[in-house]
Design an enzyme around this catalytic site. Structure first.
Site, PDB file in Angstrom:
ATOM      1  CB  SER A   1     -23.743  41.410 -26.161  1.00 16.18           C
ATOM      2  OG  SER A   1     -22.532  40.672 -26.147  1.00 16.18           O
TER       3      SER A   1
ATOM      4  CG  ASN B   1     -24.161  41.442 -37.984  1.00 15.37           C
ATOM      5  OD1 ASN B   1     -25.204  41.331 -37.573  1.00 15.37           O
ATOM      6  ND2 ASN B   1     -23.262  41.708 -38.699  1.00 15.37           N
ATOM      7  CB  CYS B   2     -25.270  42.833 -31.051  1.00 13.86           C
ATOM      8  SG  CYS B   2     -24.318  44.509 -32.460  1.00 13.86           S
ATOM      9  N   GLY B   3     -26.403  40.992 -29.700  1.00 13.67           N
ATOM     10  CA  GLY B   3     -27.112  39.658 -28.748  1.00 13.67           C
ATOM     11  C   GLY B   3     -27.976  40.882 -28.023  1.00 13.67           C
TER      12      GLY B   3
END
Length: 859
Positions: A326, A111-113
């Site tokens: 990210s 789970n990210c940006g």
């Protein structure tokens, strides 16, 4: 979730003193660490590079001589594998004594940006690079780090090819003037660290494959890096990074699209050869190989990306598009190659149906054939792997569809992440028909997801049908677009400079077309793709509806014989409690009975009583960043409708034959529907279109475990033979696994075991997409039984024993006594099916899964 990460406790880095893993990162107790030889060398190089500014700040590895390792010895020394970590920690003790971990590479999720920025007019500028860097840094909170803040889970940036920069660097590195933009490609390649022999072998492989495809090898360029800011974990596994230049000016000149396809083939074949020689996680990894884009990524924090890759800081490095990512990894070992962006996309979310998606894609390998690659299509397969994360697998399939077929990138994305279409009244008929047609070719990759994608021609993003990964975008007056998981990622952006600001809505697509230099609205691009072929006509003409087929055939099931009902109920594990507390409320009210929370019965594995196989399984629940769905209020996004039966070639051009499948509206079949499947053959214009073969799933009483295993082997072989058909005959389009013959002399196999065995056998032999699997099962009675059976590959279940039990209770007056009303048998059966459907939606929603088509076979 993570026992060991990186190699922070490996080799001789610690004196005595206890060490343990906490919160997924290593914590050291006792004496201070001393540097290993390799780490000490790197520290010395960093010091030297600081004293010598002419080195550009990057590290220069000293020349050393190495003995050539055998493939086996190299695999044993691979820096990424769990086994290597554990063996070193145990000081090479007996392998049988190695501690077990909960790490499983097949459960790699994140789970990210995510963000993108681009110039609508395709104007390359330094602004795009700097905005991308700023955006990435401001999403640092969306990435993960270790106990050492300098050890990140991964970050990276994908850029449109910086043509001027690459030209100057190619001339410096190997003295060649590059061909025009689009006529050359550049790969960023990771090589196993500090092993020149392996590096040369991998380079030779890539060069040989390039020349075999008629392309020109232009040269290699070491990528300058500065690793002075890296933490211990990424430093220990830091690869050697070089750029590989390929020209489209070899023995034959290819079109831009075919050039990309050949580069795709070269990369897949190079990775396959390296894996066979060095092992699947050897450290050799091609970040990107394209004429349009290039990826810079690694096991870095967002702040470290532009600091580590000195190319990005070069003022001449300009581009017109960028994706940034990210990473916060879950259930994972962070590593250099698992960082994003990958080749065509970056992803924020989790693919909850990943195991099923990978199984289906592997099995489709037996059917897939690309018009361009022809008999060499196998060179691109398998498309998925347990050594990649869910995002890596998604990207691999997306790339296969975009380059192995004639589909555009937006169309491939629409197929993999379709918006909710089954019960959406706001969707046009043309789009509904498009999605219904393509559901016959591929199941959705289901789960919360925001995917940003590009192939150089397009850049865009799409959101899952539930909208569980928010995203906003801005369009500025100077024709730049910015999209990200957060607002405020470009703080210098003033309101007066913004022309449009909006959010990405559930199921919608944001798309920039660089050829037309504009943002293409969601409706326009989807209507354009949906109008390429007469999908509505094809679906109406070829799709077989099971309900209509049953009604037209007029087949009726035989009446029940209640004289043997009690014996059969005992045989299939029914109890008075199940009948009165589960089946009766379901058949009367059309929903499961309410009860207090919790279940105080013993776990099946610990119980002293015999238990059904289904009871050894427990439901999964969506956790942390993976929210569940409300199956009542969000009913519009959920569906139990599934096309089943033979699939078409995923890589072929669209054709009406691809939707010649059986449409099952409800996975719990009626008695008449099952009788139709067993006794009828569906004919289309005088030709057989759908037929089923019935397989007996019982074995001789008293034959013991051997008899059961022999029965399973017989069932799997019979299913494969039925699907294949005899010489000169077409095979069956479905197999029905039936335990109707169970009795005093014949024991029924548990339906979950028989379905799972056949499903897995057909998957491994790549025959699963050729036929549907139905179960005529006496032991399916409650929602959990159906959920497990569908989860392990069944396409439809006829619970004939549950129907018989309900009819007998109705005949005995128990239904009327319970409800104070009279019911016809058909009404009870309908209510029961309705209750099971609601229960299935509830089970799926807890895991964040929206469609039964994705849930089936996802295990």
């Amino acid at each position: 979730d993570r026992q060991f990460v990186g190699r922070s406790f490996l080799e001789d880095r610690t004196e005595e003193g206890p060490q343990f893993a906490k919160a997924g990162r290593t914590v050291m107790l006792g004496p201070a660490r001393r540097l290993s030889g390799r780490t000490a060398r790197r520290a010395a190089v960093r010091t030297a590079s600081k004293k010598n500014p002419s080195s550009g700040g990057g590290h220069i590895r000293p020349a050393r001589s190495f003995a050539r390792p055998s493939p086996t010895s190299w695999i044993q020394s691979a820096p990424y594998t769990t086994e290597r970590i554990l063996s070193l920690r145990m000081k090479e003790k007996d392998a049988s004594k190695l501690p077990k971990t909960v790490y499983d590479a097949s459960r790699e999720t994140e789970n990210c940006g995510v963000g993108l920025c681009a110039s609508l007019k395709s104007v390359a500028s330094r602004k795009v690079v700097e905005d991308a860097d700023e955006m990435l840094i401001r999403m640092s909170h969306r990435g993960g780090v270790g106990c050492c803040p300098a050890s990140g889970d991964g970050a990276g940036m994908l850029f449109g090819m910086p043509d001027a920069f690459m030209r100057s660097k190619a001339k410096e590195a190997f003295g060649i003037e590059l061909p025009p933009a689009g006529e050359y490609a550049v790969a960023n390649v990771f090589f196993p660290p500090e092993n020149p022999e392996v590096l040369q072998d991998c380079k030779a492989t890539m060069e040989r494959l390039t020349r075999q495809r008629g392309l020109n090898v232009l040269g290699w360029r070491p990528v300058p890096v500065d690793n002075s800011m890296l933490g211990q974990d990424p430093l220990d596994s830091e690869p050697d990074t070089e750029q590989f230049f390929v020209g489209n000016n070899g023995s034959k000149k290819l079109s831009p699209r075919d050039f990309e396809r050949e580069l795709f083939r070269i990369r897949k074949m190079a990775e396959e050869e390296a894996a066979s020689m060095l092992g699947p996680e050897s450290g050799f990894y091609i970040n990107s190989l394209s004429s349009q884009t290039i990826t810079y990524k690694g096991q870095l924090t967002p702040e470290q990306v532009s600091q580590y890759y000195l190319d990005i800081k070069d003022p001449t490095f300009i581009t017109h598009l960028s994706l940034v990512h990210s990473r916060f990894s879950t259930n994972t070992f962070p590593s250099w190659e698992r960082a994003q962006p990958v080749r065509m996309m970056c992803h924020n979310g989790e693919i909850n149906t990943l195991r099923g998606n990978k199984n289906w894609m592997f099995s489709r390998g037996g059917l897939m054939a690309s018009d361009y690659f022809g008999n060499d299509t196998h060179q691109l397969l398998p498309a998925t792997s347990d050594n990649m994360s869910d995002s890596g697998n998604f990207d691999s399939v997306l790339e296969l569809m975009a380059k192995g077929s004639e589909r555009s990138l937006p169309e491939a994305v629409m197929m993999m992440i379709p918006e909710a279409w089954q019960d959406n009244p706001n969707l046009s008929e043309s789009k509904k028909s498009f999605y219904e047609y393509n559901s016959c070719l591929m199941e959705p990759w289901d789960g919360p997801a925001m995917v940003a994608f590009t192939d150089g021609r397009y850049i865009g993003a799409t959101l899952d049908r539930n909208g569980l990964r928010p995203s906003r975008y801005y369009v500025t007056k100077d024709d730049h677009v910015i999209l990200s998981s957060e607002i405020g990622v470009i703080p210098e952006l003033k309101d007066e400079d913004v022309k449009i600001k909006h959010r990405l809505e559930p199921g919608k697509m944001f798309l920039v077309d660089f050829e037309t230099e504009r943002i293409v609205p969601d409706d326009e691009i989807k209507e354009q793709i949906a109008s390429l072929n007469p999908y509505a006509d094809w679906v109406d003409e070829c799709m077989i509806d099971l309900e209509k087929w049953t009604a037209e055939s007029g087949v009726q099931s035989a009446p029940f014989d209640f004289s043997t009902t009690s014996r059969k109920l005992n045989s299939f594990g029914y109890t008075g409690e199940r009948l009165e507390m589960l089946l009766l409320p379901m058949s009367i009210g059309g929903k499961e009975a309410l009860g207090s929370m919790g279940n105080d019965s013993a776990l099946a594995v610990l119980s002293e009583k015999p238990r059904q196989v289904n009871e050894y399984f427990k439901q999964l629940f969506a956790q942390v960043t993976n929210p569940p769905i409300d199956p009542i209020r969000e009913e519009i996004v959920m569906s139990l409708v599934c096309p089943v039966g033979p699939e078409g070639n995923l890589l072929a051009d669209p054709a009406k034959e691809h939707c010649r499948r059986l449409n099952v509206r409800h996975p719990v079949l009626t008695l008449n529907e099952m009788e139709t499947l067993k006794s009828q053959v569906y004919m289309d214009n005088g030709k057989k279109a759908f037929s089923a073969h019935v397989i007996d799933c019982t074995f001789q009483v008293g034959s013991g475990p051997d008899g059961m295993l022999q029965a399973l082997e017989r069932i799997c072989d019979e299913a494969a033979d039925a699907i294949q058909g005899g010489i000169g005959e077409s095979g069956a389009e479905a197999v029905i696994l039936s335990d109707r013959l169970a009795g005093p002399d014949r024991m029924a196999l548990p339906s979950l075991i028989s379905v799972g065995a056949v499903h897995q056998h057909l998957l491994k032999t790549k025959q699963r997409p050729k036929a549907a699997i139905f179960a005529e099962a006496g032991d399916c009675k409650e929602v959990h039984d159906y959920a497990t059976t569908f989860g392990y590959g069944c396409d439809g279940v006829c619970p004939y024993m549950a129907y018989e039990a309900l009819s007998k209770m109705n005949a005995d007056g128990l239904v009327e006594a319970k409800s104070k009303k009279t019911f016809a048998d058909e009404e009870l059966h309908t209510n029961y099916r309705k209750a099971v459907a609601k229960g299935l939606l509830k089970v799926m929603s807890k895991m964040g899964i929206s469609t039964l088509q994705s849930y089936k076979g996802a295990q």
